[in-house]
Design a protein around this motif. Sequence first.
Motif, PDB file in Angstrom:
ATOM      1  N   SER A   1       7.110  30.130   1.857  1.00 35.53           N
ATOM      2  CA  SER A   1       6.638  28.790   2.245  1.00 35.53           C
ATOM      3  C   SER A   1       7.694  27.743   1.926  1.00 35.53           C
ATOM      4  CB  SER A   1       5.355  28.419   1.493  1.00 35.53           C
ATOM      5  OG  SER A   1       4.375  29.382   1.711  1.00 35.53           O
ATOM      6  N   ARG A   2       8.302  27.852   0.745  1.00 35.31           N
ATOM      7  CA  ARG A   2       9.326  26.860   0.360  1.00 35.31           C
ATOM      8  C   ARG A   2      10.468  26.835   1.366  1.00 35.31           C
ATOM      9  NH1 ARG A   2       8.001  28.345  -4.800  1.00 35.31           N
ATOM     10  NH2 ARG A   2       9.491  30.034  -4.893  1.00 35.31           N
TER      11      ARG A   2
ATOM     12  N   ASN B   1      17.764  28.770  -1.187  1.00 38.92           N
ATOM     13  CA  ASN B   1      17.032  28.527   0.057  1.00 38.92           C
ATOM     14  C   ASN B   1      17.771  27.589   1.001  1.00 38.92           C
ATOM     15  OD1 ASN B   1      14.956  30.292  -0.373  1.00 38.92           O
ATOM     16  ND2 ASN B   1      13.610  28.791  -1.327  1.00 38.92           N
ATOM     17  N   LEU B   2      18.508  26.628   0.444  1.00 44.60           N
ATOM     18  CA  LEU B   2      19.335  25.772   1.306  1.00 44.60           C
ATOM     19  C   LEU B   2      20.409  26.614   1.969  1.00 44.60           C
ATOM     20  CD1 LEU B   2      19.851  22.521  -0.822  1.00 44.60           C
ATOM     21  CD2 LEU B   2      18.582  22.724   1.310  1.00 44.60           C
TER      22      LEU B   2
ATOM     23  N   LEU C   1      23.190  25.197   4.251  1.00 45.49           N
ATOM     24  CA  LEU C   1      23.302  23.839   3.693  1.00 45.49           C
ATOM     25  C   LEU C   1      23.689  23.919   2.224  1.00 45.49           C
ATOM     26  CD1 LEU C   1      20.052  22.134   5.061  1.00 45.49           C
ATOM     27  CD2 LEU C   1      22.390  21.705   5.794  1.00 45.49           C
ATOM     28  N   LYS C   2      24.326  22.843   1.760  1.00 44.11           N
ATOM     29  CA  LYS C   2      24.635  22.727   0.339  1.00 44.11           C
ATOM     30  C   LYS C   2      24.043  21.428  -0.177  1.00 44.11           C
ATOM     31  CE  LYS C   2      28.905  25.332   0.263  1.00 44.11           C
ATOM     32  NZ  LYS C   2      30.292  25.212   0.652  1.00 44.11           N
ATOM     33  N   LEU C   3      23.692  21.434  -1.449  1.00 41.42           N
ATOM     34  CA  LEU C   3      23.073  20.249  -2.030  1.00 41.42           C
ATOM     35  C   LEU C   3      23.990  19.027  -1.938  1.00 41.42           C
ATOM     36  CD1 LEU C   3      20.313  19.791  -3.152  1.00 41.42           C
ATOM     37  CD2 LEU C   3      21.159  20.308  -5.423  1.00 41.42           C
ATOM     38  N   ASP C   4      25.300  19.256  -2.016  1.00 41.28           N
ATOM     39  CA  ASP C   4      26.267  18.147  -1.943  1.00 41.28           C
ATOM     40  C   ASP C   4      26.200  17.400  -0.613  1.00 41.28           C
ATOM     41  OD1 ASP C   4      27.114  19.129  -4.278  1.00 41.28           O
ATOM     42  OD2 ASP C   4      28.960  20.045  -3.535  1.00 41.28           O
TER      43      ASP C   4
ATOM     44  N   LEU D   1      11.833  23.582   3.896  1.00 35.83           N
ATOM     45  CA  LEU D   1      13.188  23.007   3.815  1.00 35.83           C
ATOM     46  C   LEU D   1      13.860  22.880   5.183  1.00 35.83           C
ATOM     47  CD1 LEU D   1      14.859  24.607   0.678  1.00 35.83           C
ATOM     48  CD2 LEU D   1      14.256  22.216   0.998  1.00 35.83           C
ATOM     49  N   ARG D   2      13.288  23.537   6.181  1.00 39.38           N
ATOM     50  CA  ARG D   2      13.898  23.469   7.507  1.00 39.38           C
ATOM     51  C   ARG D   2      13.970  22.004   7.981  1.00 39.38           C
ATOM     52  NH1 ARG D   2      14.050  26.879  12.081  1.00 39.38           N
ATOM     53  NH2 ARG D   2      12.626  28.392  11.194  1.00 39.38           N
TER      54      ARG D   2
END
Lengths: 165, 192
Positions: free
Chosen positions: B88-89, B123-124, B129-132, B93-94
Amino acid sequence: MVRTNWKVFEEDYWAINTTIQELLKNSNATSVLLLDKTGQLISSVGEQPEFDMHSFASLCAADFEANSQLAQLIGEKDFSTLYHQGSNESMYLARVEQNIILVVLFDKRTTLGLVRLRTKKAVDNLETVIRQLYEKLEYENEELTEFDEEFTNEAELEIDSLFSD
Amino acid sequence: MSLINYSSREINVKIVYYGPGLCGKTTNIQYIYDKVAPDTKGKLITLATEMDRTLFFDFLPLELGKVKGFRTRFHLYTVPGQVYYDASRKLILRGVDGIVFVADSQRSRYDANIESLYNLHENLGEYSLKLDEIPYSIQYNKRDLPEIISVEELEQELNPKQYPSFEAIATKGVGVFDTLKSVAKAVLRNLS
């Protein structure tokens, strides 16, 4: 830049709306909504529902995604359509290209067979429009001039006034 | 993935509240829902278990009003914090445009915070994707409880890159809007 894979321009918007308007009429449905897989509402036509459309769109996207995961667990790529039957109101959902979901709300004034038939044609039309839009986005170099410093300043003032105790 | 509709002049952006189970993500959203003006908010959707644990997500649409002719909407989502709801998480995030990580300040939840943050990175990664690359703020919640970890220690462990961070007591609303404002402004700045 935010990954704005989604920008809908005037002409695409009208092409989309013409298709879903036709679907509404030909299927005798009550409302038709188009949203993306992240739950963002792109357009809607028909009777204005009493519920909050944005919340409804987020749940439709979640519904579609959850079912897509279920499909993969049983060895399917995904379920390209879903049908939810109620005693009075029902809904039919169909995938358009990879990232778009078409939702048709209907009642006893029509039948599932007709809705399914008309939706299939509408999906074909929408896929053409969406593919053209994707191509446009791929080659688009246009600067988003609307989103300049003035936009940011105005937005920040609005945020400060909306989000306060 | 924000949606910009040039025809209807609308912008929709998605902000996700992430964090370990029972850290206060839903409490944040609930407080925001209770406090913002009725004409700016849509229906709060909560998909929870009978025990009030988030099962799939909470969702709150907020309308900012028109900015340079564009009607701007924020869609706030929470993810379920419990470890076994990872599928679900991932789905929630999509298309995310901004993230708030809500950390639980209690000493007993130290490991849960680290595990959840690691899970966020993972999950990113599934969406390349990256948090940055995403507007991001961190909230240290439950500052009013006993046996809490110092902010310095939390910063060191959870926020070495020094993203904007806020102390909060979400049940009383302390820090809730500061956190949201920080990430919301960063998301809109990203458009220009």
